[in-house]
Design an enzyme around this catalytic site. Structure first.
Site, PDB file in Angstrom:
ATOM      1  N   HIS A  42      18.333  -5.238  39.380  1.00  0.00           N
ATOM      2  CA  HIS A  42      19.408  -6.226  39.434  1.00  0.00           C
ATOM      3  C   HIS A  42      20.221  -6.052  40.719  1.00  0.00           C
ATOM      4  O   HIS A  42      20.085  -5.049  41.419  1.00  0.00           O
ATOM      5  CB  HIS A  42      20.308  -6.119  38.189  1.00  0.00           C
ATOM      6  CG  HIS A  42      20.926  -4.764  37.996  1.00  0.00           C
ATOM      7  ND1 HIS A  42      20.202  -3.655  37.573  1.00  0.00           N
ATOM      8  CD2 HIS A  42      22.192  -4.315  38.192  1.00  0.00           C
ATOM      9  CE1 HIS A  42      21.003  -2.608  37.505  1.00  0.00           C
ATOM     10  NE2 HIS A  42      22.220  -2.977  37.886  1.00  0.00           N
ATOM     11  N   HIS A  50      18.797  -2.803  42.793  1.00  0.00           N
ATOM     12  CA  HIS A  50      18.629  -1.414  42.348  1.00  0.00           C
ATOM     13  C   HIS A  50      18.378  -1.386  40.850  1.00  0.00           C
ATOM     14  O   HIS A  50      18.639  -2.363  40.142  1.00  0.00           O
ATOM     15  CB  HIS A  50      19.890  -0.588  42.667  1.00  0.00           C
ATOM     16  CG  HIS A  50      21.090  -1.010  41.869  1.00  0.00           C
ATOM     17  ND1 HIS A  50      21.773  -2.184  42.111  1.00  0.00           N
ATOM     18  CD2 HIS A  50      21.722  -0.428  40.811  1.00  0.00           C
ATOM     19  CE1 HIS A  50      22.769  -2.310  41.253  1.00  0.00           C
ATOM     20  NE2 HIS A  50      22.754  -1.268  40.445  1.00  0.00           N
ATOM     21  N   LYS A 101      32.936   2.605  36.125  1.00  0.00           N
ATOM     22  CA  LYS A 101      33.078   2.158  37.524  1.00  0.00           C
ATOM     23  C   LYS A 101      33.707   0.777  37.493  1.00  0.00           C
ATOM     24  O   LYS A 101      33.276  -0.084  36.722  1.00  0.00           O
ATOM     25  CB  LYS A 101      31.704   2.094  38.199  1.00  0.00           C
ATOM     26  CG  LYS A 101      31.761   1.685  39.666  1.00  0.00           C
ATOM     27  CD  LYS A 101      30.342   1.457  40.212  1.00  0.00           C
ATOM     28  CE  LYS A 101      30.372   1.176  41.712  1.00  0.00           C
ATOM     29  NZ  LYS A 101      29.083   0.636  42.183  1.00  0.00           N
ATOM     30  N   ASP A 116      19.525   1.182  37.562  1.00  0.00           N
ATOM     31  CA  ASP A 116      20.543   2.204  37.297  1.00  0.00           C
ATOM     32  C   ASP A 116      19.860   3.524  36.970  1.00  0.00           C
ATOM     33  O   ASP A 116      18.924   3.562  36.178  1.00  0.00           O
ATOM     34  CB  ASP A 116      21.449   1.776  36.136  1.00  0.00           C
ATOM     35  CG  ASP A 116      22.320   0.576  36.503  1.00  0.00           C
ATOM     36  OD1 ASP A 116      22.480   0.314  37.712  1.00  0.00           O
ATOM     37  OD2 ASP A 116      22.833  -0.091  35.588  1.00  0.00           O
TER      38      ASP A 116
END
Length: 334
Positions: A275, A219, A200, A221
């Site tokens: 993070h 969030h 990404k 991962d």
């Protein structure tokens, strides 16, 4: 309806930002960042010939921090420089050229150029555009979503993917040994060579009100590991003891995040890191995370060798596709 790209909004926003980018007071960076303190997350030399020492360092970082940075990782500086160069060049193309790689409306694929990724609470938006490309294995690659400009985009990303294998394998081996398992067990439990490497590129244009906005909200991962290259514009923050701190930038280091699936397989010994990303008033921040994703039909749960009467399973086993869908749509796990 055409999605308005953040890059376009940024070019028109001089002093204010649209309401949908203003975070609530408990998220605004100006109110929630511990200023003046840069979080020095563990830095690990991946070339350390003493494997026992290396495993110990990775276990400590993964258990207590959920993130670390690796140096001497074996990916040439030149390869990283080119990765950054071609990624930035794509976002500097004319808008209509970028739109040729946009995710088709209503498509189930995550690949392509886009702005909105997941359901956001209260309809808030992140100050970011992105490009997703699967870069490994070859059977999963869809070149329809790989930019033809700049011309070296494909070659550069294929080269980076090759180097990424060595780093990922070494990390999985150390994480596995750190649980008292054979070196190949962790990788095998997460899909082995069928794991998908999803690149990404996050593009965070300058923002007139970085005190109010976030690039990406808080969030963890959802995948296994995230291996990330940032540019030199500060933006990555981690939550430590319920406070938000900037993470130190180290040139050419790789930032490694423990993801949810490793927390699950390790039955909670390794922690996935909470993070978020802040934005900058003057400069564009760009980052290149690679998410190592299990095959969608793989069922993942705590490894049986880590479960006994004293250590019951802390997580339910479920297909990665189910986990992925519930996390993106913010629905409770079924």
């Amino acid at each position: 309806m055409e999605v308005e790209r953040v890059q376009d909004i940024a070019s028109l926003s001089k002093e204010t930002i649209p309401e949908e980018f203003i975070r609530s007071s408990n998220e605004q960076p100006a109110l929630t960042t511990v200023c003046g303190t840069v979080l020095e997350v563990p830095v690990i030399d991946l070339s350390n010939p003493d494997e026992e020492e290396l495993v110990k360092a990775i276990v400590e970082a993964s258990s207590n921090w959920g993130m670390f940075q690796v140096v001497n990782h074996g990916i040439p500086d030149e390869t990283i420089r080119k990765l950054k160069e071609v990624g930035q060049a794509f976002f500097e193309l004319p808008q209509e050229e970028k739109e040729a790689y946009a995710k088709p409306p209503g498509s189930q694929t995550i690949e392509g150029y886009g702005t909105k990724l997941q359901k956001e609470v209260q309809g808030k938006r992140g100050w970011v555009d992105h490009l997703f490309n699967k870069i490994w294995p070859p059977s999963q690659i869809n070149y329809q979503f790989w930019p033809k400009n700049p011309p070296s985009y494909r070659e550069t990303n294929e080269e980076y993917a090759k180097h990424m294998h060595g780093v990922a394998s070494k990390l999985f081996r150390c994480l596995s040994l750190g649980l008292g398992l054979e070196g190949d067990v962790m990788k095998a439990a997460l899909g082995g060579d069928d794991m998908v490497y999803l690149l990404k590129i996050n593009y965070y244009p300058p923002c007139p009100r970085p005190d109010l906005a976030l690039g990406v909200p808080a969030h963890t991962d959802m995948s296994t590991l995230t291996i990330l290259v940032p540019n030199d514009v500060q933006g990555l923050q981690a939550c430590r003891d319920d406070h938000w701190y900037d993470v130190e930038y180290i040139p050419n280091a790789l930032v490694v995040h423990i993801g949810d699936q490793i927390e699950i397989v390790s039955n909670g010994k390794y922690k996935s890191v909470l993070h978020r990303t802040t934005v900058n008033k003057e400069r564009t921040r760009i980052s290149w995370p690679v998410f190592l994703e299990p095959p969608s039909n793989l069922k993942i749960g705590p490894h049986p060798k880590l479960i006994d009467e004293a250590n019951p399973p802390k997580f339910e086993s479920k297909m990665y596709s189910e986990y992925h869908a519930s996390k993106l749509n913010k629905t409770p796990p079924s």
